[in-house]
Each structure stands twice: as structure tokens, then as C-alpha cells.
Design an enzyme around this catalytic site. Structure first.
Site, PDB file in Angstrom:
ATOM      1  N   ASP A 265      38.483  26.506  37.874  1.00 47.34           N
ATOM      2  CA  ASP A 265      39.784  27.177  37.949  1.00 47.34           C
ATOM      3  C   ASP A 265      40.865  26.158  37.632  1.00 47.34           C
ATOM      4  OD1 ASP A 265      42.114  28.801  38.823  1.00 47.34           O
ATOM      5  OD2 ASP A 265      40.620  30.039  39.823  1.00 47.34           O
TER       6      ASP A 265
ATOM      7  N   ASN B 170      41.179  24.753  32.313  1.00 41.78           N
ATOM      8  CA  ASN B 170      41.694  25.999  31.766  1.00 41.78           C
ATOM      9  C   ASN B 170      40.720  26.430  30.672  1.00 41.78           C
ATOM     10  OD1 ASN B 170      43.067  27.995  30.352  1.00 41.78           O
ATOM     11  ND2 ASN B 170      45.061  27.068  30.786  1.00 41.78           N
TER      12      ASN B 170
ATOM     13  N   LEU C 252      35.626  35.610  36.632  1.00 41.31           N
ATOM     14  CA  LEU C 252      36.710  36.283  37.367  1.00 41.31           C
ATOM     15  C   LEU C 252      38.081  35.984  36.753  1.00 41.31           C
ATOM     16  CD1 LEU C 252      35.352  34.996  40.739  1.00 41.31           C
ATOM     17  CD2 LEU C 252      35.775  37.421  40.408  1.00 41.31           C
TER      18      LEU C 252
ATOM     19  N   TYR D 120      51.731  42.988  32.995  1.00 41.73           N
ATOM     20  CA  TYR D 120      51.138  43.736  31.870  1.00 41.73           C
ATOM     21  C   TYR D 120      52.189  44.190  30.851  1.00 41.73           C
ATOM     22  CZ  TYR D 120      47.401  44.315  35.411  1.00 41.73           C
ATOM     23  OH  TYR D 120      46.465  44.130  36.391  1.00 41.73           O
TER      24      TYR D 120
ATOM     25  N   TYR E 276      46.468  45.522  29.728  1.00 43.53           N
ATOM     26  CA  TYR E 276      45.405  44.943  30.576  1.00 43.53           C
ATOM     27  C   TYR E 276      44.153  45.817  30.509  1.00 43.53           C
ATOM     28  CZ  TYR E 276      43.247  44.027  35.269  1.00 43.53           C
ATOM     29  OH  TYR E 276      42.411  43.771  36.327  1.00 43.53           O
TER      30      TYR E 276
ATOM     31  N   TRP F 135      40.545  45.988  45.788  1.00 41.56           N
ATOM     32  CA  TRP F 135      40.009  45.152  46.870  1.00 41.56           C
ATOM     33  C   TRP F 135      41.200  44.443  47.513  1.00 41.56           C
ATOM     34  CZ3 TRP F 135      35.199  42.123  44.525  1.00 41.56           C
ATOM     35  CH2 TRP F 135      34.332  43.048  43.938  1.00 41.56           C
TER      36      TRP F 135
ATOM     37  N   VAL G 220      57.720  52.624  44.496  1.00 41.05           N
ATOM     38  CA  VAL G 220      57.962  52.806  43.059  1.00 41.05           C
ATOM     39  C   VAL G 220      57.764  54.280  42.706  1.00 41.05           C
ATOM     40  CG1 VAL G 220      57.101  52.207  40.757  1.00 41.05           C
ATOM     41  CG2 VAL G 220      57.295  50.432  42.514  1.00 41.05           C
TER      42      VAL G 220
ATOM     43  N   ARG H 293      45.653  55.638  45.733  1.00 41.79           N
ATOM     44  CA  ARG H 293      44.697  54.548  45.568  1.00 41.79           C
ATOM     45  C   ARG H 293      43.658  54.635  46.686  1.00 41.79           C
ATOM     46  NH1 ARG H 293      47.258  54.154  41.538  1.00 41.79           N
ATOM     47  NH2 ARG H 293      48.195  52.311  40.574  1.00 41.79           N
TER      48      ARG H 293
ATOM     49  N   ARG I 117      42.651  57.214  42.015  1.00 39.40           N
ATOM     50  CA  ARG I 117      41.461  56.412  41.721  1.00 39.40           C
ATOM     51  C   ARG I 117      40.407  56.564  42.798  1.00 39.40           C
ATOM     52  NH1 ARG I 117      44.254  50.601  40.737  1.00 39.40           N
ATOM     53  NH2 ARG I 117      45.058  50.992  38.646  1.00 39.40           N
TER      54      ARG I 117
HETATM   55  N1  LIG Z   1      41.543  42.161  43.412  1.00 42.24           N
HETATM   56  C1  LIG Z   1      41.186  43.336  42.928  1.00 42.24           C
HETATM   57  O1  LIG Z   1      41.163  44.331  43.632  1.00 42.24           O
HETATM   58  C2  LIG Z   1      40.761  43.482  41.495  1.00 42.24           C
HETATM   59  C3  LIG Z   1      40.732  44.766  40.996  1.00 42.24           C
HETATM   60  C4  LIG Z   1      40.311  44.990  39.697  1.00 42.24           C
HETATM   61  C5  LIG Z   1      39.901  43.936  38.927  1.00 42.24           C
HETATM   62  N2  LIG Z   1      39.911  42.687  39.421  1.00 42.24           N
HETATM   63  C6  LIG Z   1      39.439  41.622  38.535  1.00 42.24           C
HETATM   64  O2  LIG Z   1      38.750  40.636  39.298  1.00 42.24           O
HETATM   65  C7  LIG Z   1      39.029  39.330  38.803  1.00 42.24           C
HETATM   66  C8  LIG Z   1      39.564  38.438  39.920  1.00 42.24           C
HETATM   67  O3  LIG Z   1      40.695  39.044  40.497  1.00 42.24           O
HETATM   68  P1  LIG Z   1      41.498  38.384  41.706  1.00 42.24           P
HETATM   69  O4  LIG Z   1      42.093  39.502  42.461  1.00 42.24           O
HETATM   70  O5  LIG Z   1      40.664  37.381  42.411  1.00 42.24           O
HETATM   71  O6  LIG Z   1      42.654  37.648  40.897  1.00 42.24           O
HETATM   72  P2  LIG Z   1      43.281  36.190  41.078  1.00 42.24           P
HETATM   73  O7  LIG Z   1      44.468  36.112  40.189  1.00 42.24           O
HETATM   74  O8  LIG Z   1      43.467  35.885  42.517  1.00 42.24           O
HETATM   75  O9  LIG Z   1      42.121  35.244  40.521  1.00 42.24           O
HETATM   76  C9  LIG Z   1      41.941  34.947  39.165  1.00 42.24           C
HETATM   77  C10 LIG Z   1      41.720  33.432  39.065  1.00 42.24           C
HETATM   78  O10 LIG Z   1      41.434  33.103  37.710  1.00 42.24           O
HETATM   79  C11 LIG Z   1      42.085  31.891  37.400  1.00 42.24           C
HETATM   80  N3  LIG Z   1      42.299  31.816  35.954  1.00 42.24           N
HETATM   81  C12 LIG Z   1      43.033  32.682  35.198  1.00 42.24           C
HETATM   82  N4  LIG Z   1      43.044  32.262  33.918  1.00 42.24           N
HETATM   83  C13 LIG Z   1      42.313  31.111  33.872  1.00 42.24           C
HETATM   84  C14 LIG Z   1      41.973  30.216  32.836  1.00 42.24           C
HETATM   85  N5  LIG Z   1      42.420  30.406  31.595  1.00 42.24           N
HETATM   86  N6  LIG Z   1      41.200  29.147  33.129  1.00 42.24           N
HETATM   87  C15 LIG Z   1      40.765  28.937  34.405  1.00 42.24           C
HETATM   88  N7  LIG Z   1      41.059  29.754  35.430  1.00 42.24           N
HETATM   89  C16 LIG Z   1      41.830  30.828  35.166  1.00 42.24           C
HETATM   90  C17 LIG Z   1      43.399  31.958  38.162  1.00 42.24           C
HETATM   91  O11 LIG Z   1      43.955  30.651  38.352  1.00 42.24           O
HETATM   92  C18 LIG Z   1      42.964  32.624  39.467  1.00 42.24           C
HETATM   93  O12 LIG Z   1      42.649  31.668  40.458  1.00 42.24           O
HETATM   94  C19 LIG Z   1      39.971  39.544  37.618  1.00 42.24           C
HETATM   95  O13 LIG Z   1      39.218  39.564  36.435  1.00 42.24           O
HETATM   96  C20 LIG Z   1      40.591  40.907  37.862  1.00 42.24           C
HETATM   97  O14 LIG Z   1      40.970  41.521  36.661  1.00 42.24           O
HETATM   98  C21 LIG Z   1      40.362  42.430  40.687  1.00 42.24           C
HETATM   99  O1  LIG Z   2      43.301  46.301  42.298  1.00 40.32           O
HETATM  100  C1  LIG Z   2      42.799  47.003  41.390  1.00 40.32           C
HETATM  101  O2  LIG Z   2      41.846  47.710  41.549  1.00 40.32           O
HETATM  102  C2  LIG Z   2      43.419  46.994  40.008  1.00 40.32           C
HETATM  103  O3  LIG Z   2      44.631  47.617  40.137  1.00 40.32           O
HETATM  104  C3  LIG Z   2      45.813  46.910  40.171  1.00 40.32           C
HETATM  105  O4  LIG Z   2      46.722  47.891  39.764  1.00 40.32           O
HETATM  106  P1  LIG Z   2      47.551  48.705  40.819  1.00 40.32           P
HETATM  107  O5  LIG Z   2      46.694  49.337  41.847  1.00 40.32           O
HETATM  108  O6  LIG Z   2      48.443  49.626  40.075  1.00 40.32           O
HETATM  109  O7  LIG Z   2      48.411  47.516  41.407  1.00 40.32           O
HETATM  110  P2  LIG Z   2      49.300  47.286  42.675  1.00 40.32           P
HETATM  111  O8  LIG Z   2      50.320  46.268  42.319  1.00 40.32           O
HETATM  112  O9  LIG Z   2      48.455  46.969  43.827  1.00 40.32           O
HETATM  113  O10 LIG Z   2      50.094  48.689  42.863  1.00 40.32           O
HETATM  114  C4  LIG Z   2      49.578  49.817  43.497  1.00 40.32           C
HETATM  115  C5  LIG Z   2      50.626  50.908  43.505  1.00 40.32           C
HETATM  116  O11 LIG Z   2      51.703  50.516  44.373  1.00 40.32           O
HETATM  117  C6  LIG Z   2      52.963  50.654  43.700  1.00 40.32           C
HETATM  118  N1  LIG Z   2      53.864  49.615  44.277  1.00 40.32           N
HETATM  119  C7  LIG Z   2      53.613  48.289  44.115  1.00 40.32           C
HETATM  120  C8  LIG Z   2      54.421  47.342  44.697  1.00 40.32           C
HETATM  121  C9  LIG Z   2      55.529  47.746  45.479  1.00 40.32           C
HETATM  122  O12 LIG Z   2      56.315  46.922  46.055  1.00 40.32           O
HETATM  123  N2  LIG Z   2      55.762  49.074  45.615  1.00 40.32           N
HETATM  124  C10 LIG Z   2      54.960  50.031  45.043  1.00 40.32           C
HETATM  125  O13 LIG Z   2      55.241  51.240  45.206  1.00 40.32           O
HETATM  126  C11 LIG Z   2      52.634  50.519  42.226  1.00 40.32           C
HETATM  127  O14 LIG Z   2      53.620  51.131  41.424  1.00 40.32           O
HETATM  128  C12 LIG Z   2      51.287  51.240  42.158  1.00 40.32           C
HETATM  129  O15 LIG Z   2      51.501  52.620  42.090  1.00 40.32           O
HETATM  130  C13 LIG Z   2      45.855  45.771  39.174  1.00 40.32           C
HETATM  131  O16 LIG Z   2      45.952  46.215  37.878  1.00 40.32           O
HETATM  132  C14 LIG Z   2      44.647  44.919  39.223  1.00 40.32           C
HETATM  133  O17 LIG Z   2      44.730  43.925  40.177  1.00 40.32           O
HETATM  134  C15 LIG Z   2      43.378  45.614  39.415  1.00 40.32           C
HETATM  135  O18 LIG Z   2      42.718  45.643  38.180  1.00 40.32           O
END
Ligand SMILES: NC(=O)c1ccc[n+]([C@@H]2O[C@H](COP(=O)([O-])OP(=O)(O)OC[C@H]3O[C@@H](n4cnc5c(N)ncnc54)[C@H](O)[C@@H]3O)[C@@H](O)[C@H]2O)c1
Ligand SMILES: O=C(O)[C@H]1O[C@H](OP(=O)(O)OP(=O)(O)OC[C@H]2O[C@@H](n3ccc(=O)[nH]c3=O)[C@H](O)[C@@H]2O)[C@H](O)[C@@H](O)[C@@H]1O
Length: 390
Positions: A50, A77, A97, A106, A186, A216, A254, A261, A342
Site C-alpha cells: 500500500d 504505488n 483491494l 467519481y 467507478y 461493508w 442528500v 442501502r 441494493r
Molecule cells: N468498503 C466497502 O464497503 C466496499 C464496497 C464496495 C467495494 N469495495 C472495494 O473494496 C476495495 C477496498 O475498499 P476499502 O473500503 O478498504 O477502501 P480503502 O480506500 O480504505 O482501501 C483501499 C486501499 O488501496 C490503497 N491504494 C489505492 N491505490 C493504490 C495504488 N495505486 N497503489 C497502492 N495502494 C493503493 C489505498 O491507499 C487504500 O489503503 C476497493 O476495491 C473498493 O472498490 C469496498
Molecule cells: O460501499 C459500497 O458497497 C459501495 O458503495 C459506495 O457507494 P454509496 O453507498 O453510494 O456511498 P456512501 O458514500 O456510503 O453513500 C450512501 C448514501 O448516503 C448518501 N449520503 C452520503 C453522505 C452524507 O453525508 N449524506 C448522505 O445522504 C449518499 O448520497 C448515498 O445515497 C461506494 O461507491 C463504494 O465504497 C462501494 O463500492
């Protein structure tokens, strides 16, 4: 907690041999929880890649930690570091990840979003395919986009029929808005990398698993603006609402907070990932929804529940004006759009991995907001007490 030294058994009763896992994006929210789980409950080794390591520092230092020698951090990176190929070669399994994954980016940084989620992931897929390494690639529930039901009239009874909203890996279409709705940059990039991984599986025999996380949430998600992230930054909803609660401000809804969700506790979701890691024969070639269909709320209901839970865990009164409405244009800028609803279909993950989430929304918010309060309340108090520079 199972002892890492005891032999682990897969779902078919076979012993699991210790693996070396190359985890790209290990320093993020999901990566930090996955590293924690792998260190405390298994004997697997992790090459953690990372740009940052703040969220896994507690696993790296001091050297006296019981898993000393099983986790190594490599600050790099993946856009421009030639060490990537060698690290993939050293591993039995690659988990990718790394991504830009906050909706505020986005539509405002669509190029960075597309490069991060598609172009930067290409070499990872290529090296895995060329060197016969198994790949677990993190996609997103956003690849489904909007539901079919969202195009029906508001009062149509068909909107209540699961056929019009339930999201199924092998059946549902991917429905995105027009190109000027850059929100979908995205989802579209993630969809294309999924198709590429799938095609490598079909044409070159790549062993792959694709994960589609459905919101998550839990401790260490994103950042609190002005404390451990930029003051003007906009994280995902859990951190936005936590920030508002910590500062005693109204929570911003918003476009009325009508979107729906399903939220799953990070610790439940990590159990599913561990099953994928340790049961390749059941996980290879599959795309898995990972979410909690029982935890569905509108964003407004989420805000109301978080206000109640935070008041309980912090012992403070809710803000006088608990929520305010803001337009998406004001909050995210031009080009924002939203997923309406969703709900993950769980058939495939139930059948292949026998996994089900356990934690209710109330319980997961209680443990998460207790963490947020303990971690940030003092720092926020200090920032608020500082005189504003004139
Ligand atoms: N959190 C969720 O609910 C959720 C939902 C849908 C999808 N995802 C997917 O799961 C993955 C992880 O999500 P997260 O919530 O942990 O996000 P996060 O932003 O906390 O973690 C992503 C990590 O990737 C690292 N990273 C990004 N670009 C990089 C690069 N070029 N080189 C090295 N490291 C790099 C960032 O520094 C960060 O630590 C992502 O692919 C995201 O799209 C997460
Ligand atoms: O977590 C996921 O499963 C996926 O969905 C997220 O998308 P979204 O759920 O839209 O992201 P959030 O920022 O968590 O927003 C959830 C909802 O809350 C709303 N929101 C967000 C922030 C706020 O202050 N107020 C508010 O009403 C947004 O408009 C949206 O409708 C992100 O795209 C990703 O991290 C991931 O791929």
C-alpha cells in the site's frame, strides 16, 4: 478465537496449508481488518502492499507481536513500481483491494477513478494470469447500478416484486446513467475489470474469485475530515455522519435521504473473505455478493438510528436540528447520480461457502460508534476549542 498454530480445516474437511498472500491495498479499511484476521486466527503470511500503513501499524510494531515475521509491509504505488511483479511471483494468492472508492471522487476526479479501478489493476491481472497465481479481485455492488424497478412508475405494484430489485450475480443487468452522470465512472471501470478477469479465466485458465461488497462498514472506515483526513474531504456515509455526530452538527441528507442501502458489519464480511481464501475449489470461477439483506434502511433511517445510538454510547444529547436536506449538486457537485436500492441475493454464497452475516444494524452501529467516540471525541473537542484564524 482459534489458535493460529492449530491446523485449520476447509469446508470439505481437508487440512489447509499455510499460504503466502500478496495483498494490494492492505493498508485500507477492508485490508486492515483482513490482515488482523489473518494474523490472529491463521498461519498465513501476508505481503502487505500500500501507499499508507497507518491502519495496520498496530500489526507491524512492535516486533514482539505474536505474528512477528508473518506480515511484511511494502510501501509502493502499483501505478509505477517495478517491485509489483516480483511480489506477486512470491505469493500463492493475490488479493487486490487497491482503488479509489469514495463517491465524492467519481464525478469530480473521473479520470483518476477510471485509471485507479481499471488501468492500474491491469498489470495485476496480467501477472496473475502469466504466472498462474490465484486472484481474489475486489469489485463492488455498484456494478449493478440502478434497479430495474427504479424505471417503473412510483406507484407500480411491481416495485414490491423482488424480480424488479433483487441483485443476482448471474442474472441482474448492470444499469448505469448517461455518460455525463460521471458518478458511474467507478461502476463502469469496475465492470470492465470484472469482464477482463472473467475472460482471463475463460480463455487463459486464470483461477479467480470476484467479490462484490455491499456497503461493508465498521471501525477504521475512511477518515474524519480535519482530524485524520483533509478538512474539505468527503468520505463515505458512515464517516460523514460520524463526523457530524462528533461535532454536534446536523446530519446532511442528500436529496432527502431516500436511497436505500443494506449495511453489513466488516467483521461478518471478513469471515466470508476468509472462506474464499481457504476454499479455492468452492470459490474459484465465482462472483460473490457479500452483504446483509436483513439490514436494509433508507439513508434517512440510517441517520436517525445513528443519532440514537451515538447519544447512547457518548452520553450526549442529539443535535437540536438532527438532520438537514441538501441537494446532491450542492453536496457532490455536477454529475452525481445514485443507486436507488441494493439488496444482495445470497443464493450463490450460501451454496458455495455456507456463509451468512450475523450482526444487526443496531449492534454494528453500537460497536462502530463506540469506536468512533473513543478514537475521535477528544481530538474534535480540541479542534473546536481552537480560535479561528482571522
Ligand atoms: N468498503 C466497502 O464497503 C466496499 C464496497 C464496495 C467495494 N469495495 C472495494 O473494496 C476495495 C477496498 O475498499 P476499502 O473500503 O478498504 O477502501 P480503502 O480506500 O480504505 O482501501 C483501499 C486501499 O488501496 C490503497 N491504494 C489505492 N491505490 C493504490 C495504488 N495505486 N497503489 C497502492 N495502494 C493503493 C489505498 O491507499 C487504500 O489503503 C476497493 O476495491 C473498493 O472498490 C469496498
Ligand atoms: O460501499 C459500497 O458497497 C459501495 O458503495 C459506495 O457507494 P454509496 O453507498 O453510494 O456511498 P456512501 O458514500 O456510503 O453513500 C450512501 C448514501 O448516503 C448518501 N449520503 C452520503 C453522505 C452524507 O453525508 N449524506 C448522505 O445522504 C449518499 O448520497 C448515498 O445515497 C461506494 O461507491 C463504494 O465504497 C462501494 O463500492
Amino acid at each position: 478465537m482459534a489458535s493460529p498454530s492449530s491446523t485449520r480445516i476447509d469446508l470439505d474437511g481437508n487440512p489447509i496449508k499455510p499460504l503466502t498472500i500478496c495483498m494490494i491495498g492492505a493498508g485500507g479499511f477492508i485490508g486492515s481488518h483482513l490482515c488482523e484476521k489473518l494474523m490472529s486466527e491463521t498461519s498465513h503470511k501476508v505481503l502487505a502492499l500500500d501507499v499508507y500503513n497507518d491502519k495496520i501499524k498496530h500489526l507491524l510494531e512492535p516486533e514482539s507481536l505474536p505474528w512477528n515475521g508473518r506480515i511484511h509491509f511494502h510501501r509502493l504505488n502499483i501505478k509505477n513500481d517495478s517491485r509489483l511483479e516480483g511480489l506477486i511471483k512470491m505469493a500463492d494468492l493475490v488479493i487486490n483491494l487497491a482503488a479509489i472508492c469514495t463517491p465524492a471522487d467519481y464525478n469530480t476526479r473521473p479520470l483518476d477513478t477510471i485509471y485507479s479501478n481499471f488501468i492500474d489493476a491491469l498489470p495485476v491481472v496480467k501477472y496473475c494470469s502469466e504466472t498462474n497465481k490465484r486472484l481474489i479481485h475486489f469489485s463492488t455492488c455498484e456494478v449493478y447500478g440502478k434497479t430495474i424497478g427504479s424505471y417503473l412508475p412510483k406507484d407500480s405494484p411491481l416495485r414490491q416484486d423482488p424480480a424488479y430489485y433483487m441483485l443476482k450475480e448471474d442474472v441482474s443487468p448492470c444499469i448505469f446513467g448517461s455518460i455525463e452522470k460521471q458518478r458511474w465512472s467507478y461502476a463502469c471501470a469496475k465492470q470492465l475489470i470484472e469482464r477482463l478477469v472473467y475472460a482471463e479465466g475463460a480463455e487463459s485458465g486464470l483461477e479467480f474469485t470476484i467479490v462484490r461488497p455491499f456497503n461493508w462498514i465498521g471501525p477504521r472506515m475512511d477518515f474524519i475530515p480535519g482530524i485524520d483526513g483533509p478538512s474539505e474531504g468527503v468520505p463515505r456515509v458512515l464517516a460523514c455522519f460520524s463526523n457530524n455526530l462528533l461535532r454536534g452538527e446536523p446530519l446532511k441528507l442528500v436529496d432527502g435521504g431516500e436511497s436505500q442501502r443494506t449495511f453489513v458489519y466488516i467483521k461478518d464480511a471478513i469471515e466470508a473473505v476468509l472462506l474464499m481464501i481457504e476454499n479455492p475449489a468452492r470459490a474459484n470461477g465465482h462472483i460473490f455478493n457479500v452483504g446483509n439483506p436483513n439490514n436494509e434502511v433508507t439513508v434517512r433511517q440510517l441517520a436517525e438510528m445513528m443519532i440514537q445510538v451515538y447519544s447512547k454510547v457518548s452520553g450526549t444529547q442529539p443535535p437540536e436540528t438532527p438532520t438537514i436536506d441538501v441537494s446532491s449538486k450542492e453536496f457532490y457537485g455536477e454529475g452525481y447520480d445514485d443507486s436507488d436500492k441494493r439488496i444482495p441475493d445470497m443464493t450463490i454464497i450460501n451454496k458455495q461457502l455456507e456463509w451468512n452475516p450475523k450482526t444487526s444494524l443496531w449492534d454494528l452501529l453500537e460497536s462502530t460508534l463506540t469506536y468512533q467516540h473513543r478514537t475521535y471525541a477528544e481530538a474534535i473537542k480540541k479542534v473546536i476549542a481552537q480560535p479561528i484564524a482571522s
